[in-house]
Design an enzyme around this catalytic site. Sequence first.
Site, PDB file in Angstrom:
ATOM      1  N   ARG A  15       0.837  -1.203   0.000  1.00  0.00           N
ATOM      2  CA  ARG A  15       0.000   0.000   0.000  1.00  0.00           C
ATOM      3  C   ARG A  15       0.874   1.256   0.000  1.00  0.00           C
ATOM      4  NH1 ARG A  15      -2.904   0.055   4.961  1.00  0.00           N
ATOM      5  NH2 ARG A  15      -3.143  -2.128   4.400  1.00  0.00           N
ATOM      6  N   CYS A  68      -7.417 -17.298  16.929  1.00  0.00           N
ATOM      7  CA  CYS A  68      -8.148 -17.086  18.178  1.00  0.00           C
ATOM      8  C   CYS A  68      -9.619 -17.442  18.053  1.00  0.00           C
ATOM      9  CB  CYS A  68      -8.061 -15.627  18.616  1.00  0.00           C
ATOM     10  SG  CYS A  68      -6.430 -14.935  18.446  1.00  0.00           S
ATOM     11  N   ASN A  74       0.137  -8.268  14.398  1.00  0.00           N
ATOM     12  CA  ASN A  74      -0.428  -7.363  13.392  1.00  0.00           C
ATOM     13  C   ASN A  74       0.305  -6.031  13.346  1.00  0.00           C
ATOM     14  OD1 ASN A  74      -3.254  -7.972  11.938  1.00  0.00           O
ATOM     15  ND2 ASN A  74      -3.072  -9.221  13.772  1.00  0.00           N
TER      16      ASN A  74
END
Lengths: 448, 448
Positions: free
Chosen positions: B23, B44, B304
């Site tokens: 990006r 999870c 993340n």
Amino acid sequence: MSEPFVVIGGDAAGMSAASKAKRDNPELDVVVFEKGEWVSYAACGMPYFVKGDVESLDDLVKVTPESFREERDVDLRTGHEVVGIDPEHRTVTVDDGDETFEQPYADLLVATGASAIVPPFDGMGLDGVFTIHDMDEAGAIDAFVADHDPETAAIVGGGYVGIEMAEALAARDVDVHLYEMLPHVLQPFGAAVAARVEDHLVDQGVELHLDTAVSGFSGEDVVEAVHLDDEVTPVDVAVVGVGVEPNVDLAVDAGIETGPTGAIATDEYGRTNHDHVYAAGDCAEARHVVTGEPDHVPLALTANRAGRAIGQTVTGTPTSVGDVAGTAIVKAFELGAARTGILDEERARDAGFDPVSVTISAPTRAHYYPGGAELTVTLLADSDSGRLLGGSVVGGEGAKRIDTVATALHAEMTASELQYADLAYAPPFGPVWDPVLTAAKVLDGKVD
Amino acid sequence: MSEPFVVIGGDAAGMSAASKAKRDNPELDVVVFEKGEWVSYAACGMPYFVKGDVESLDDLVKVTPESFREERDVDLRTGHEVVGIDPEHRTVTVDDGDETFEQPYADLLVATGASAIVPPFDGMGLDGVFTIHDMDEAGAIDAFVADHDPETAAIVGGGYVGIEMAEALAARDVDVHLYEMLPHVLQPFGAAVAARVEDHLVDQGVELHLDTAVSGFSGEDVVEAVHLDDEVTPVDVAVVGVGVEPNVDLAVDAGIETGPTGAIATDEYGRTNHDHVYAAGDCAEARHVVTGEPDHVPLALTANRAGRAIGQTVTGTPTSVGDVAGTAIVKAFELGAARTGILDEERARDAGFDPVSVTISAPTRAHYYPGGAELTVTLLADSDSGRLLGGSVVGGEGAKRIDTVATALHAEMTASELQYADLAYAPPFGPVWDPVLTAAKVLDGKVD
């Protein structure tokens, strides 16, 4: 010093101060004068009493007068109105209903609270027209609804009291018209909150009249209609909740200074301009954590903790009353809405910041986990420094996430710092990036 | 630079890095090698798939391989295992199942994740004995339960995976025995959380075996019993969740250094000891916000955000991966439990602090408002400085309040400072003093 610590006002600030002072110094005499009969009551709970969620007004009393007197050894005198303060001679004049007397003090706390603003509407004196700021009013509304079984209500004011009362009356099968003079409800919560709350109010059957000034009410003895400039709508009950004003007359008469907000000016220890005279709670200013300027935040936590701090200070441990962020939260039917800090860009500019803001929406649980709700988060930061200035959240669950933002304001965190906070994640509790983190991340991309 | 940014591993850290790099610099070639077929999946969420709350494993995939390839223009190659790294020549050796080839890189991210620890139990190879760390295992457990309709399960390990699997299997009408070697479940969450969760597990019908070491399983082809030293209990299925270990062999073979936790050592930008080689996610260390020391926190948010930061760094904007607080939250049937920072007093002392702690319980709503739950809050601070070191919360609602504590840790706030945070109050959302404030207040009274 043999004179007592005297407190004027027996609600949150006053009773917190009295209890804390007595706990920290059991030898100290502590006298509280309360002109009414209710003390230490949860005014915020009144709409839920009217709604029917709370059975009795007594349930809203956290500590009874008897308990203050007997267990906490506080000399609490209800039905006693202080009618004068003499800071020079350190006395107050008290009217007990029969006679007046002088009471000397070593230290004095003015905790006279605030009153509901009564607008100059026609017909404010009619039966069935209420403001709601004390327990007797809450009881009267409840009794009126029970007795008259009203079909339609006018609520004037789209602040949190108006919205909570809309929910309360709707729960009692009353059709609610809500009138707000401004273009949006919950003005201090900002545009993103207002948009969602307004949609939700309409979904819940509330007739929402924005940008609409009420001029008054009419009726024989009991209210029969609400009047706008060019419109008359029949209603059977009306609640006016257009804000509160601090009760400062007693203080002003004694030469105690008020600040820019109109409430009593205080320093970081809650001291007024007179030695040994403190002020706290809804009648007093507090310092805003973002602007550093005096603000008036008539809310329960501000009152409780300032009272507690003053109780410590007068017993020998000088304790700051703490800064306020103007954090507030409200339930609007099935939505929760919350705000903290500065959301108004003009106010931010006035305080010397160059505000930039973002609004994002994200789910409160993992996308695949059942039962989540969309949370809309707004964050405002200073464009130069990145420092966070304020925020709001609104959604079907998760409104207490505002506490993360409030904590960040107290710590003077930047958007970038908040973005990297290690917040809790598991599928039933949020997406991997909590909505607050997502907002901080997007905002961080917009600051210089 | 014409060589691509190469990523090893297609889950949270790897795909976050790849997406962000692409990006920020669409000209850059980004190649991801994933040895399996699943990418960017929510590990999870697997217990909730087994439970039945999530219909399909595909629902746990946030972004599909096709979308990475087509919409994000990432050269994602599933079924490709990287079998060697040559940091000197900046190449990796890739096995695509048929043959191996060399792939040069400009920058390399090692995001090889972690694996479930497989203890040396007898009978680990039996049908019906599972670990749970990847999607195929989750699918296999689900299929096994559907096919065999087990009456009784053994879950080995009282960490969050074990507890989530207990809830999942109980929801499918399996009687659950939960075995924990240590004296308490959820050891990193501290004693106050363990006490409430253990009571609750028993209330929910879980047979809890604390301080109990499992030695293995027995059965013909399918598991038939779980063995302790002196006891054999018939079971029809078993799930072993005793922790994870970082997948570091590939990195270690290439001379990439691991740190004190056994995971790959990284600096604040996620860089390893080799130029142009980064590591992130469950295979890598991160810096602990309280101790400043390396820690291994194999959780989704850590992965993340580190991946995302590295995606920015390799495209020219050096970005810190951020500190971790070890914040974690888990649903245990009807309870939520969460922790952040340091809760272990010995660990606090090792880090140079003199810990003092408090545990309080307070309701999550005003005392008169219906539906609240008791929240138990533990806070730990350094006795000298008052600096907050960690905390936990557990209760029927409100576990996300841990975020307030986590934010305070990032800001290095003291107990006194947190006590004066202006948190949100209204009767449906809390008592006037939020339970976190009450804990901070009591703790502040205990620090020097």
